[in-house]
Every structure is written in C-alpha cells, then in structure tokens.
Design a protein around this motif. Structure first.
Motif, PDB file in Angstrom:
ATOM      1  N   ALA A  55       5.573   7.057  -0.839  1.00 43.41           N
ATOM      2  CA  ALA A  55       4.989   8.395  -0.692  1.00 43.41           C
ATOM      3  C   ALA A  55       3.478   8.311  -0.460  1.00 43.41           C
ATOM      4  N   VAL A  56       2.787   7.535  -1.268  1.00 46.15           N
ATOM      5  CA  VAL A  56       1.336   7.390  -1.118  1.00 46.15           C
ATOM      6  C   VAL A  56       1.019   6.716   0.213  1.00 46.15           C
ATOM      7  N   ALA A  57       1.788   5.703   0.574  1.00 47.32           N
ATOM      8  CA  ALA A  57       1.581   5.014   1.845  1.00 47.32           C
ATOM      9  C   ALA A  57       1.767   5.977   3.023  1.00 47.32           C
ATOM     10  N   ALA A  58       2.648   6.956   2.888  1.00 45.99           N
ATOM     11  CA  ALA A  58       2.853   7.948   3.952  1.00 45.99           C
ATOM     12  C   ALA A  58       1.595   8.801   4.148  1.00 45.99           C
ATOM     13  N   VAL A  59       0.900   9.130   3.067  1.00 53.82           N
ATOM     14  CA  VAL A  59      -0.359   9.876   3.192  1.00 53.82           C
ATOM     15  C   VAL A  59      -1.412   9.000   3.852  1.00 53.82           C
ATOM     16  N   PHE A  60      -1.466   7.728   3.461  1.00 55.37           N
ATOM     17  CA  PHE A  60      -2.405   6.808   4.103  1.00 55.37           C
ATOM     18  C   PHE A  60      -2.122   6.722   5.600  1.00 55.37           C
ATOM     19  N   ASP A  61      -0.844   6.667   5.965  1.00 55.17           N
ATOM     20  CA  ASP A  61      -0.481   6.600   7.377  1.00 55.17           C
ATOM     21  C   ASP A  61      -0.872   7.888   8.101  1.00 55.17           C
ATOM     22  N   LEU A  62      -0.727   9.006   7.445  1.00 57.55           N
ATOM     23  CA  LEU A  62      -1.157  10.281   8.019  1.00 57.55           C
ATOM     24  C   LEU A  62      -2.660  10.249   8.310  1.00 57.55           C
ATOM     25  N   LEU A  63      -3.427   9.720   7.383  1.00 57.81           N
ATOM     26  CA  LEU A  63      -4.864   9.578   7.610  1.00 57.81           C
ATOM     27  C   LEU A  63      -5.143   8.650   8.793  1.00 57.81           C
ATOM     28  N   ARG A  64      -4.387   7.572   8.886  1.00 63.78           N
ATOM     29  CA  ARG A  64      -4.567   6.624   9.991  1.00 63.78           C
ATOM     30  C   ARG A  64      -4.435   7.335  11.342  1.00 63.78           C
ATOM     31  N   ARG A  65      -3.538   8.297  11.408  1.00 62.40           N
ATOM     32  CA  ARG A  65      -3.293   9.017  12.665  1.00 62.40           C
ATOM     33  C   ARG A  65      -4.337  10.081  12.967  1.00 62.40           C
ATOM     34  N   HIS A  66      -5.108  10.481  11.953  1.00 65.24           N
ATOM     35  CA  HIS A  66      -5.982  11.640  12.144  1.00 65.24           C
ATOM     36  C   HIS A  66      -7.476  11.378  11.966  1.00 65.24           C
ATOM     37  N   VAL A  67      -7.850  10.226  11.476  1.00 63.13           N
ATOM     38  CA  VAL A  67      -9.281   9.901  11.394  1.00 63.13           C
ATOM     39  C   VAL A  67      -9.544   8.697  12.285  1.00 63.13           C
ATOM     40  N   SER A  68     -10.805   8.457  12.590  1.00 57.08           N
ATOM     41  CA  SER A  68     -11.136   7.336  13.470  1.00 57.08           C
ATOM     42  C   SER A  68     -10.733   6.016  12.821  1.00 57.08           C
ATOM     43  N   LYS A  69     -10.457   5.049  13.654  1.00 56.75           N
ATOM     44  CA  LYS A  69     -10.088   3.721  13.158  1.00 56.75           C
ATOM     45  C   LYS A  69     -11.205   3.155  12.287  1.00 56.75           C
ATOM     46  N   GLY A  70     -12.444   3.346  12.719  1.00 57.82           N
ATOM     47  CA  GLY A  70     -13.578   2.840  11.952  1.00 57.82           C
ATOM     48  C   GLY A  70     -13.632   3.431  10.554  1.00 57.82           C
ATOM     49  N   GLU A  71     -13.461   4.738  10.452  1.00 57.60           N
ATOM     50  CA  GLU A  71     -13.500   5.393   9.138  1.00 57.60           C
ATOM     51  C   GLU A  71     -12.295   4.981   8.298  1.00 57.60           C
ATOM     52  N   PHE A  72     -11.132   4.932   8.931  1.00 52.25           N
ATOM     53  CA  PHE A  72      -9.928   4.513   8.217  1.00 52.25           C
ATOM     54  C   PHE A  72     -10.135   3.120   7.617  1.00 52.25           C
ATOM     55  N   ASP A  73     -10.649   2.202   8.430  1.00 56.78           N
ATOM     56  CA  ASP A  73     -10.871   0.832   7.957  1.00 56.78           C
ATOM     57  C   ASP A  73     -11.923   0.784   6.851  1.00 56.78           C
ATOM     58  N   GLN A  74     -12.965   1.607   6.958  1.00 53.39           N
ATOM     59  CA  GLN A  74     -13.993   1.646   5.908  1.00 53.39           C
ATOM     60  C   GLN A  74     -13.393   2.099   4.577  1.00 53.39           C
ATOM     61  N   VAL A  75     -12.595   3.152   4.626  1.00 55.06           N
ATOM     62  CA  VAL A  75     -11.984   3.666   3.398  1.00 55.06           C
ATOM     63  C   VAL A  75     -11.020   2.626   2.831  1.00 55.06           C
ATOM     64  N   LYS A  76     -10.193   2.081   3.678  1.00 54.18           N
ATOM     65  CA  LYS A  76      -9.230   1.056   3.243  1.00 54.18           C
ATOM     66  C   LYS A  76      -9.961  -0.105   2.585  1.00 54.18           C
ATOM     67  N   ASN A  77     -11.015  -0.586   3.222  1.00 54.25           N
ATOM     68  CA  ASN A  77     -11.735  -1.750   2.698  1.00 54.25           C
ATOM     69  C   ASN A  77     -12.561  -1.433   1.458  1.00 54.25           C
ATOM     70  N   ALA A  78     -12.798  -0.157   1.189  1.00 54.44           N
ATOM     71  CA  ALA A  78     -13.500   0.235  -0.033  1.00 54.44           C
ATOM     72  C   ALA A  78     -12.572   0.187  -1.250  1.00 54.44           C
ATOM     73  N   MET A  79     -11.279   0.085  -0.990  1.00 49.37           N
ATOM     74  CA  MET A  79     -10.293   0.032  -2.068  1.00 49.37           C
ATOM     75  C   MET A  79     -10.083  -1.419  -2.505  1.00 49.37           C
ATOM     76  N   ARG A  80      -9.573  -1.575  -3.691  1.00 50.80           N
ATOM     77  CA  ARG A  80      -9.244  -2.917  -4.181  1.00 50.80           C
ATOM     78  C   ARG A  80      -8.027  -3.442  -3.430  1.00 50.80           C
ATOM     79  N   LYS A  81      -7.910  -4.758  -3.349  1.00 47.02           N
ATOM     80  CA  LYS A  81      -6.892  -5.414  -2.532  1.00 47.02           C
ATOM     81  C   LYS A  81      -5.477  -4.873  -2.768  1.00 47.02           C
ATOM     82  N   PRO A  82      -5.003  -4.755  -3.985  1.00 45.35           N
ATOM     83  CA  PRO A  82      -3.628  -4.248  -4.166  1.00 45.35           C
ATOM     84  C   PRO A  82      -3.419  -2.843  -3.575  1.00 45.35           C
ATOM     85  N   ILE A  83      -4.453  -1.997  -3.614  1.00 47.73           N
ATOM     86  CA  ILE A  83      -4.346  -0.667  -3.015  1.00 47.73           C
ATOM     87  C   ILE A  83      -4.376  -0.780  -1.500  1.00 47.73           C
ATOM     88  N   ARG A  84      -5.206  -1.668  -0.980  1.00 45.93           N
ATOM     89  CA  ARG A  84      -5.276  -1.868   0.473  1.00 45.93           C
ATOM     90  C   ARG A  84      -3.914  -2.219   1.056  1.00 45.93           C
TER      91      ARG A  84
END
Length: 141
Positions: free
Chosen positions: A108-137
C-alpha cells in the motif's frame, strides 16, 4: 465549467480525483475513501521523515489539493520525526487503519510512492527517495 477562472483551482478537484482513481486502480480497491486515507497518512509520514527544506521542495511539485493534504496539520518544528525506520513509517500509516487493517502495508505504501513517481519530476522523486533511510528506500523501487 470555470468557477474562479483560475485553471489550477478549477481543475484541482478533478486532478485530486485522478490521483485517488489511480491509487484505487493500482491497489484494486473499490473504496476511494480508503485510498484517500492511505494517501493522506503516507504523505504525512513522508513529510515528517524529511527535512523541512526537502518537504517544501516536494510539496512545490504537488497539485494544489494534494499539497493541501500534504501540509495539513504540519508542525515543522517536529520534523524530521524520530525515529525514522521503515517499521516506524509503516506503523504510522497502519495505525489509521485499525478498524479495517491493510492486507499488505508495504504494498500500500509502495503504491503511494509509485503514484508520486508518476507525478513529480524524476529529480525530486530521487531526492526524496535518497533522503530516506535505506530500508524505506527499498519501498520506493
């Protein structure tokens, strides 16, 4: 029909509905209120796990109503939240589904992350992803 004459505002409900529809479709959920609750809780968890600057950068790319949900009730002085483990993020989202628990919280949480992937820029998506700890990434992939 235009109510305000401001395209961003007039189309905001439609854009928000599209996000919920996509989330329902991705999870095969018939209930948009459940999808809204998932989107709301996951966005708040993401927001609170980020620095204030990174949260603001992400919010700037969200549609106006989604941005409103993202910021609702935010106390920037309490971010980033601690602790910020994968377990903490999932527990936070799951807590709102106490009456009708999520079958697969990670999916369920991964589905929201995927929704964000489709709607924000790749650069911003990657920044947010990389700001998270590895297990969350790992949920973002």
């Amino acid at each position: 029909m235009s109510t305000t004459g401001i395209k961003t505002l007039d189309h905001a409900p439609q854009v928000f509905a599209e996000w919920l529809n996509q989330l329902c479709e991705d999870l095969e959920w018939p209930d948009k209120s459940r999808a809204y609750l998932l989107l709301h809780e996951t966005l708040h968890a993401i927001r609170d796990f980020l620095s204030v600057d990174e949260a603001a950068d992400l919010a700037a790319q969200l549609p106006v109503l989604v941005r409103g949900v993202f910021y609702a009730g935010w106390d920037p002085s309490k971010t980033p939240a601690k602790p910020r483990s994968k377990k903490d993020l999932l527990a936070r989202v799951e807590a709102r589904f106490d009456k009708d628990p999520l079958d697969d919280p990670e999916r369920a949480v991964a589905a929201v992350f995927d929704l964000l992937r489709r709607h924000v820029s790749k650069g911003e998506f990657d920044q947010v992803k990389n700001a998270m700890r590895k297990p969350i990434r790992d949920l973002w992939d």
